[in-house]
Design an enzyme around this catalytic site. Structure first.
Site, PDB file in Angstrom:
ATOM      1  N   TYR A  55       0.841  -1.195   0.000  1.00 36.79           N
ATOM      2  CA  TYR A  55       0.000   0.000   0.000  1.00 36.79           C
ATOM      3  C   TYR A  55       0.881   1.252   0.000  1.00 36.79           C
ATOM      4  O   TYR A  55       1.531   1.568   0.998  1.00 36.79           O
ATOM      5  CB  TYR A  55      -0.943   0.012   1.205  1.00 36.79           C
ATOM      6  CG  TYR A  55      -1.934  -1.134   1.260  1.00 36.79           C
ATOM      7  CD1 TYR A  55      -2.230  -1.899   0.132  1.00 36.79           C
ATOM      8  CD2 TYR A  55      -2.576  -1.454   2.449  1.00 36.79           C
ATOM      9  CE1 TYR A  55      -3.135  -2.951   0.196  1.00 36.79           C
ATOM     10  CE2 TYR A  55      -3.490  -2.502   2.517  1.00 36.79           C
ATOM     11  CZ  TYR A  55      -3.751  -3.249   1.386  1.00 36.79           C
ATOM     12  OH  TYR A  55      -4.649  -4.297   1.449  1.00 36.79           O
ATOM     13  N   PRO A 207     -16.280  -4.885   1.600  1.00 37.79           N
ATOM     14  CA  PRO A 207     -17.716  -5.165   1.791  1.00 37.79           C
ATOM     15  C   PRO A 207     -18.603  -4.222   0.981  1.00 37.79           C
ATOM     16  O   PRO A 207     -19.777  -4.520   0.771  1.00 37.79           O
ATOM     17  CB  PRO A 207     -17.916  -4.956   3.293  1.00 37.79           C
ATOM     18  CG  PRO A 207     -16.832  -4.010   3.701  1.00 37.79           C
ATOM     19  CD  PRO A 207     -15.653  -4.388   2.845  1.00 37.79           C
ATOM     20  N   LEU A 208     -18.032  -3.103   0.501  1.00 43.57           N
ATOM     21  CA  LEU A 208     -18.785  -2.155  -0.334  1.00 43.57           C
ATOM     22  C   LEU A 208     -18.437  -2.334  -1.800  1.00 43.57           C
ATOM     23  O   LEU A 208     -18.872  -1.534  -2.641  1.00 43.57           O
ATOM     24  CB  LEU A 208     -18.498  -0.717   0.099  1.00 43.57           C
ATOM     25  CG  LEU A 208     -18.732  -0.414   1.581  1.00 43.57           C
ATOM     26  CD1 LEU A 208     -18.380   1.035   1.878  1.00 43.57           C
ATOM     27  CD2 LEU A 208     -20.173  -0.721   1.968  1.00 43.57           C
ATOM     28  N   GLY A 210     -15.692  -1.841  -3.533  1.00 41.83           N
ATOM     29  CA  GLY A 210     -15.001  -0.716  -4.131  1.00 41.83           C
ATOM     30  C   GLY A 210     -15.824   0.547  -4.269  1.00 41.83           C
ATOM     31  O   GLY A 210     -15.461   1.457  -5.009  1.00 41.83           O
ATOM     32  N   GLY A 211     -16.949   0.609  -3.554  1.00 41.64           N
ATOM     33  CA  GLY A 211     -17.809   1.786  -3.621  1.00 41.64           C
ATOM     34  C   GLY A 211     -19.113   1.561  -4.349  1.00 41.64           C
ATOM     35  O   GLY A 211     -20.034   2.382  -4.269  1.00 41.64           O
ATOM     36  N   GLY A 215     -23.939   3.639  -3.077  1.00 46.38           N
ATOM     37  CA  GLY A 215     -25.015   4.384  -3.712  1.00 46.38           C
ATOM     38  C   GLY A 215     -24.528   5.497  -4.627  1.00 46.38           C
ATOM     39  O   GLY A 215     -25.338   6.162  -5.283  1.00 46.38           O
TER      40      GLY A 215
END
Length: 344
Positions: A55, A207-208, A210-211, A215
């Site tokens: 990273y 869990p999202l 990558g966005g 929404g």
């Protein structure tokens, strides 16, 4: 904050873990702001912090290490190695030569003498798994790491790792870190049951997705200039014809009917699975962290989970590339007989 068993390790971790991938040039180069996010996360009860050497070429580890000074023993700290850390062909992979240096470098950057979990970031098919696990076992016995982890290992390699460790009377991997979300459910087929059988904790990332499940990515709406779809356009799967759009539109309705945000639906779904120890959140800004902490306690009822299953079936990856593992046997070089003269 809820705390969950990390498999059968005896360790308990917060249901939300803090993923520091966005610390540094990959996301947020304002170190004071990153430190403030760590403070907020700790105050909210998060006790799991995760990073990796790759990273921002180690800068994430450096920022996190400075942020945790004086509080290192209050957290479960993990990092990873495998990905390239320079142009030298040997500064990567799962060899003893590289992992020994990579771990020492990570410990120095994180300002600690040990990691609670050290993950092999991916499988190294060029190194005998025996050599890799022997090296990691030595790290445990030397006190440099407490637990061996893996990341994005398919079920067959998780089993192989357990067998190798057993045959050599070595410490086996105790934690797997795969991708998991409403849109990426492939691990439900075999990885999660395998981890359960072997008592491994499962810390999931993205869990999202990558966005996608925030929404902000909607059909016929151009993504914001600061979004990952723009910042990481070379590998983010944005596109008007992406089937994820259909899933997101349907999920927005499910969330509205449940009286929660899409964000809460996404995190609540992941934490509903009994085999998930923790979900890594990776906020780039304090505002994103605040929004995630607002939904930390959202839990979904059976009816809502059933509706999600109708949109994305259990065990399905909407985009197969999201599983982050391609079997090497499908590579053309493994499927072609290249001996002189071809086949008879």
């Amino acid at each position: 904050m809820e705390y969950r068993p990390l498999g059968r390790t005896g360790v308990k971790v917060s249901a939300f873990g803090f993923g520091a991938m966005m610390f540094g040039a990959w996301g947020n180069s304002d170190e004071a702001q990153c430190h403030a996010m760590v403070d907020v996360a700790l105050d909210a009860g998060i006790n799991l912090f995760d990073t990796a050497d790759v990273y921002d070429a180690g800068h994430s580890e450096e920022i996190l290490g400075r942020a945790l000074q004086g509080r290192r023993d209050d957290v479960v700290l993990s990092s990873k190695a495998f990905n390239p850390m320079g142009d030298d062909v040997n500064t990567r992979g799962g060899s003893r030569r590289w992992l020994t240096k990579a771990l020492d470098d990570s410990l120095r950057r994180l300002r600690t003498d040990h990691l609670d979990i050290y993950h092999l970031h991916r499988i190294d098919h060029t190194t005998d798994l025996t050599d890799t696990l022997d090296t990691l076992d030595d790290f445990v016995r030397a006190g440099k790491i407490r637990m061996i982890g893996t990341s994005c290992f398919p079920a067959e390699w998780l089993v192989e790792a357990q067998w190798v460790a057993d045959r050599r009377k070595a410490v086996p991997p105790r934690v797997e870190q795969p991708p998991y979300s409403i849109l990426v459910r492939g691990i439900e087929r075999d990885v999660l049951p395998t981890c359960r059988r072997h008592g491994m904790g499962t810390i999931v990332w993205s869990p999202l997705n990558g966005g996608w499940l925030t929404g902000k990515y909607r059909r016929d709406v151009d993504p914001d200039a600061t979004s990952r779809a723009v910042r990481e356009a070379d590998h983010f799967d944005w596109g008007a014809d992406n089937p994820k759009h259909d899933a997101v539109e349907a999920l927005v309705e499910v969330a509205a009917d449940a009286g929660i945000s899409l964000l809460g639906l996404a995190t609540g779904f992941v934490l509903a699975h009994p085999d998930i120890s923790a979900a890594l959140i990776g906020p780039r800004t304090p505002e994103q962290l605040a929004g995630l902490l607002e939904v930390a306690d959202v839990r979904l009822d059976a009816a809502t989970l059933d509706r999600i299953d109708e949109i994305v079936a259990p065990g399905r990856d909407v985009n197969p590339a999201d599983r982050q593992y391609d079997p090497p046997g499908l590579d053309p070089g493994a499927r072609r007989n290249t001996r002189q003269g071809g086949t008879s």
